[in-house]
Design a protein around this motif. Structure first.
Motif, mmCIF file in Angstrom:
data_model
loop_
_atom_site.group_PDB
_atom_site.id
_atom_site.type_symbol
_atom_site.label_atom_id
_atom_site.label_comp_id
_atom_site.label_asym_id
_atom_site.label_seq_id
_atom_site.Cartn_x
_atom_site.Cartn_y
_atom_site.Cartn_z
ATOM 1 N N GLN A 57 33.953 43.135 35.326
ATOM 2 C CA GLN A 57 33.745 44.063 36.452
ATOM 3 C C GLN A 57 34.652 43.808 37.652
ATOM 4 O OE1 GLN A 57 29.338 43.789 36.705
ATOM 5 N NE2 GLN A 57 29.437 46.014 36.578
ATOM 6 N N CYS A 58 35.438 42.746 37.617
ATOM 7 C CA CYS A 58 36.417 42.505 38.689
ATOM 8 C C CYS A 58 37.239 43.777 38.889
ATOM 9 C CB CYS A 58 37.348 41.361 38.327
ATOM 10 S SG CYS A 58 38.840 41.355 39.325
ATOM 11 N N ILE A 59 37.335 44.216 40.128
ATOM 12 C CA ILE A 59 37.871 45.527 40.417
ATOM 13 C C ILE A 59 39.326 45.461 40.905
ATOM 14 C CG2 ILE A 59 37.269 45.885 42.848
ATOM 15 C CD1 ILE A 59 35.324 48.059 41.374
ATOM 16 N N SER A 60 39.907 44.249 40.833
ATOM 17 C CA SER A 60 41.313 44.045 41.204
ATOM 18 C C SER A 60 41.625 44.399 42.650
ATOM 19 C CB SER A 60 42.246 44.833 40.273
ATOM 20 O OG SER A 60 42.169 44.308 38.981
ATOM 21 N N CYS A 61 40.694 44.131 43.550
ATOM 22 C CA CYS A 61 40.945 44.461 44.959
ATOM 23 C C CYS A 61 41.825 43.411 45.622
ATOM 24 C CB CYS A 61 39.633 44.569 45.714
ATOM 25 S SG CYS A 61 38.797 42.981 45.900
ATOM 26 N N ASN A 62 41.974 42.261 44.946
ATOM 27 C CA ASN A 62 42.821 41.185 45.452
ATOM 28 C C ASN A 62 42.376 40.561 46.767
ATOM 29 O OD1 ASN A 62 44.870 40.275 43.723
ATOM 30 N ND2 ASN A 62 45.844 42.283 43.847
ATOM 31 N N LYS A 63 41.118 40.757 47.134
ATOM 32 C CA LYS A 63 40.616 40.062 48.327
ATOM 33 C C LYS A 63 40.657 38.556 48.083
ATOM 34 C CE LYS A 63 38.283 43.432 50.871
ATOM 35 N NZ LYS A 63 37.611 43.557 52.146
ATOM 36 N N CYS A 64 40.346 38.147 46.846
ATOM 37 C CA CYS A 64 40.354 36.722 46.490
ATOM 38 C C CYS A 64 41.763 36.153 46.584
ATOM 39 C CB CYS A 64 39.797 36.532 45.085
ATOM 40 S SG CYS A 64 40.574 37.597 43.863
ATOM 41 N N THR A 65 42.725 36.889 46.000
ATOM 42 C CA THR A 65 44.108 36.415 45.996
ATOM 43 C C THR A 65 44.604 36.264 47.430
ATOM 44 O OG1 THR A 65 44.342 37.716 44.009
ATOM 45 C CG2 THR A 65 46.357 36.850 44.944
ATOM 46 N N ALA A 93 35.126 36.129 49.669
ATOM 47 C CA ALA A 93 35.824 37.363 50.031
ATOM 48 C C ALA A 93 35.549 38.491 49.045
ATOM 49 C CB ALA A 93 37.333 37.092 50.068
ATOM 50 N N CYS A 94 34.943 38.180 47.907
ATOM 51 C CA CYS A 94 34.924 39.102 46.766
ATOM 52 C C CYS A 94 34.079 40.364 46.985
ATOM 53 C CB CYS A 94 34.426 38.349 45.534
ATOM 54 S SG CYS A 94 34.257 39.387 44.080
ATOM 55 N N THR A 95 34.689 41.506 46.672
ATOM 56 C CA THR A 95 34.030 42.808 46.793
ATOM 57 C C THR A 95 32.821 42.917 45.866
ATOM 58 O OG1 THR A 95 36.156 43.854 47.286
ATOM 59 C CG2 THR A 95 34.408 45.303 46.504
ATOM 60 N N VAL A 96 32.992 42.494 44.616
ATOM 61 C CA VAL A 96 31.904 42.657 43.645
ATOM 62 C C VAL A 96 30.778 41.663 43.934
ATOM 63 C CG1 VAL A 96 31.305 42.614 41.193
ATOM 64 C CG2 VAL A 96 33.468 43.597 41.917
ATOM 65 N N ASN A 97 31.137 40.470 44.395
ATOM 66 C CA ASN A 97 30.113 39.485 44.731
ATOM 67 C C ASN A 97 29.158 40.017 45.801
ATOM 68 O OD1 ASN A 97 29.450 37.101 46.881
ATOM 69 N ND2 ASN A 97 29.197 36.384 44.768
ATOM 70 N N PRO A 142 43.187 34.274 41.687
ATOM 71 C CA PRO A 142 41.884 34.423 41.015
ATOM 72 C C PRO A 142 41.707 35.786 40.350
ATOM 73 C CG PRO A 142 41.600 33.773 43.344
ATOM 74 C CD PRO A 142 43.056 33.939 43.119
ATOM 75 N N GLU A 143 42.292 36.825 40.912
ATOM 76 C CA GLU A 143 42.190 38.150 40.293
ATOM 77 C C GLU A 143 42.766 38.089 38.881
ATOM 78 O OE1 GLU A 143 43.734 42.047 38.968
ATOM 79 O OE2 GLU A 143 44.982 40.399 39.611
ATOM 80 N N GLY A 144 43.925 37.455 38.748
ATOM 81 C CA GLY A 144 44.546 37.307 37.442
ATOM 82 C C GLY A 144 43.678 36.474 36.514
ATOM 83 N N VAL A 145 43.040 35.434 37.073
ATOM 84 C CA VAL A 145 42.185 34.583 36.243
ATOM 85 C C VAL A 145 41.014 35.408 35.695
ATOM 86 C CG1 VAL A 145 40.709 32.544 36.175
ATOM 87 C CG2 VAL A 145 42.837 32.484 37.501
ATOM 88 N N MET A 146 40.481 36.325 36.501
ATOM 89 C CA MET A 146 39.375 37.167 36.018
ATOM 90 C C MET A 146 39.824 38.012 34.823
ATOM 91 S SD MET A 146 36.852 36.280 37.792
ATOM 92 C CE MET A 146 37.602 34.696 38.120
ATOM 93 N N LYS A 147 41.060 38.522 34.894
ATOM 94 C CA LYS A 147 41.573 39.331 33.787
ATOM 95 C C LYS A 147 41.800 38.442 32.568
ATOM 96 C CE LYS A 147 41.217 42.731 36.246
ATOM 97 N NZ LYS A 147 40.061 43.588 36.054
#
Ligand code: SF4
Ligand code: SF4
Lengths: 311, 249
Positions: B108-116, B72-76, B125-130
């Protein structure tokens, strides 16, 4: 006039920092639309920043504290049970704070500790309902009510409705969404589509409604944001849109900034105009472009609006 | 025809022989490609616990590796090397050296929360990236990332005054990261911005940056926040077995 009191007829208004700066036009247009529709906004007294997209990266519980202070003032000092936040970031953070305070005792403890040291009452989950400007008009006035008040139809304007990330994700902080007919959808949001359609606009089938514009890294990772924005604008144009309608100051200025940056750095060409949905609704309700802050937008839509008889 | 999995294997681990004889049999051609054996001995068994001790990383243990986050990830979608599922895997089994190969893009995770949104296990996962970005920085594996600079400049202003004045935040961010304010696109944007603005509004905007918006009576909240931040900072450093922070936070 002898109208029955409307749902959301008088709510606490939390504009947030962006609406006092880059999102000034969103602030004016929201207030103008409220005036025309007879929905009263009372600004939260002496509010503070909700934490935006940054404080949570220092500590999420501090973000919750900041958001909770705003809700505490609205509830405990002003007696409101509804807070309206037009900015997706503020709206999201207040919702997230509400969720965490209901479900996470550790967060509650931190918020209690800071609130009491700061000398104000601790916000308790359930004291207020946080709504977005979209809920405010959709549920306060409704499509029929809006239709009845339209002076200049948006007929012939093709709109791509762009909702961004923070209005729908993550799903669990929006318990009222995805509740069947009439409720907002987190996968295919439609409240903005519904309102603009009621004002006469033609909504295009836009696949990137909830794509990310890279707003969180707009300055720290500009190339990434520019690529994401170019994707969004390209998709909007490919769907046949004249206008991308926005409902968040960060998305809005991100789209505007990176439209220019894409042009300068990547030779990206696009004609699509970027307008706040409240500016479009305001025009339809007969408000002039000036009080709606249309001239403050970087994306220059005046000639286009004139050609459609709206300015 | 190259071996099918070649794209999944790093070039430096492949050995290709032009001409190869084994036990007197010529196996050149199709059989000449070998993958170097790899024995991992440098596990960092504490990595998962350490990342879980940082804000956002708390639920990393729940991950069952379905890959929905990466999917789902935007940056991926823009950079296929950006792979939250894989990084969570590496962290959980302690393959630190492997994770460090990607250390410069995790922020570079942009916190779009698509993963969450997509995660079936409530891992956040967004939190894990941070948490991973913080971990990398605290452990000294990376410099402070541009986005962390921005977060700090921004947060400092909120903690100090209760509010944000964008102009000031932007100027400080550019100063801290050593960037020029007169970049072509910024200049162009400002030209377009002021083109239609009445002088009165421009004046008001200028005044806002001078008068600095602030929340009244914020002092006590500021102190309570600073105290909490210092406490957390010490906690995190302890969890990561680092020296206590020096000087006031
Ligand atoms: S929040 Fe970060 S990791 Fe998750 S989908 Fe968005 S960019 Fe990818
Ligand atoms: S979506 Fe959740 S469970 Fe699946 S791999 Fe990603 S973090 Fe793990």
């Amino acid at each position: 006039m002898n109208e029955t009191p409307k749902k959301y007829g008088r709510v606490a208004y939390y504009p947030g920092c962006a609406l006092e700066g880059s999102g000034h036009a969103y602030n004016c247009s929201t207030q103008e639309v409220g005036k025309v529709l007879g929905l009263e906004l009372v600004e939260v007294d002496n509010w503070n920043c909700c934490g935006a997209m940054e404080v949570k990266n220092v500590d999420p519980k501090l973000q919750t504290y900041l958001s909770s202070r705003v809700m505490s003032i609205a509830a405990n000092e002003m007696g409101f049970d509804t807070v309206m936040a037009p900015c997706n970031g503020c709206y999201h953070n207040l919702k997230k704070a509400e969720y965490d305070l209901e479900h996470d005792p550790e967060t509650v403890a931190v918020v209690e500790r800071i609130s009491s040291k700061a000398g104000h009452e601790t916000y308790k989950s359930g004291q207020v309902e946080t709504i977005h400007a979209l809920d405010w008009i959709k549920e306060g006035i409704g499509e029929e009510g809006l239709k009845a008040r339209v002076k200049n139809s948006l007929k012939g304007i093709r709109v791509a409705n762009y909702y961004g990330c923070m209005y729908t994700r993550p799903r669990h902080i929006f318990p009222e969404k995805d509740q069947g007919p009439g409720s907002e959808s987190t996968l295919q949001p439609h409240f903005m589509d519904d309102l603009l359609a009621a004002a006469g606009a033609e909504n295009v089938d836009f696949p990137l409604k909830t794509a990310c514009c890279g707003g969180a890294h707009t300055l720290s990772d500009s190339d990434m944001s520019t690529k994401l924005v170019m994707n969004i604008l390209r998709a909007a144009e490919a769907s046949g849109a004249d206008v991308v309608a926005t409902e968040c100051p960060t998305c809005h200025s991100g789209l505007e900034m990176h439209q220019v940056r894409g042009e300068k750095r990547f030779g990206f060409k696009s004609k699509v105009k970027i307008l706040y949905f409240t500016q479009l609704l305001g025009l339809a309700l007969g408000v002039k472009p000036k009080p709606l802050g249309v001239h403050e937008n970087i994306s220059d839509s005046m000639d286009f609006l004139k050609s459609k008889g709206l300015a | 025809m190259p071996i099918h999995e070649k794209s999944l294997i790093r070039q430096e681990n492949l050995i290709e022989h032009e001409k190869l004889e084994i036990d007197g049999i010529d196996v050149s051609g199709h059989w000449s490609t070998f993958i170097q054996t790899r024995v991992v001995t440098d596990y960092n068994e504490d990595m998962e616990t350490e990342v879980a001790a940082l804000p956002g990383g708390e639920h990393i243990h729940r991950c069952w590796q379905c890959g929905s986050c990466t999917n789902a990830c935007t940056v991926n979608a823009i950079n296929p090397d950006f792979n939250p599922r894989y990084w969570i895997y590496l962290t959980r089994i302690g393959m630190e050296a492997e994770l460090l190969r990607d250390k410069d893009i995790i922020w570079q995770c942009i916190s779009c929360n698509k993963c969450t949104y997509a995660c079936p296990r409530d891992v956040n996962p967004e939190g894990v990236m941070k948490a991973l970005s913080h971990w990398l920085e605290l452990k000294g594996h990376t410099e402070k990332s541009p986005s962390m600079h921005f977060d700090e400049v921004f947060s400092e202003q909120v903690f100090q005054t209760g509010k944000i004045e964008e102009g000031r935040t932007i100027r400080r961010f550019f100063a801290r990261t050593g960037q020029e304010l007169n970049q072509d696109w910024l200049v162009e944007m400002i030209i377009r911005m002021v083109r239609h603005l009445p002088v009165k509004l421009l004046f008001a905007m200028g005044l806002q940056s001078v008068l600095k918006p602030r929340t009244r009576g914020w002092g006590k909240a500021r102190d309570a926040i600073h105290e909490y931040v210092a406490e957390k900072d010490a906690e995190h450093r302890k969890a990561l077995k680092l020296d206590p922070p020096h000087g006031p936070a």
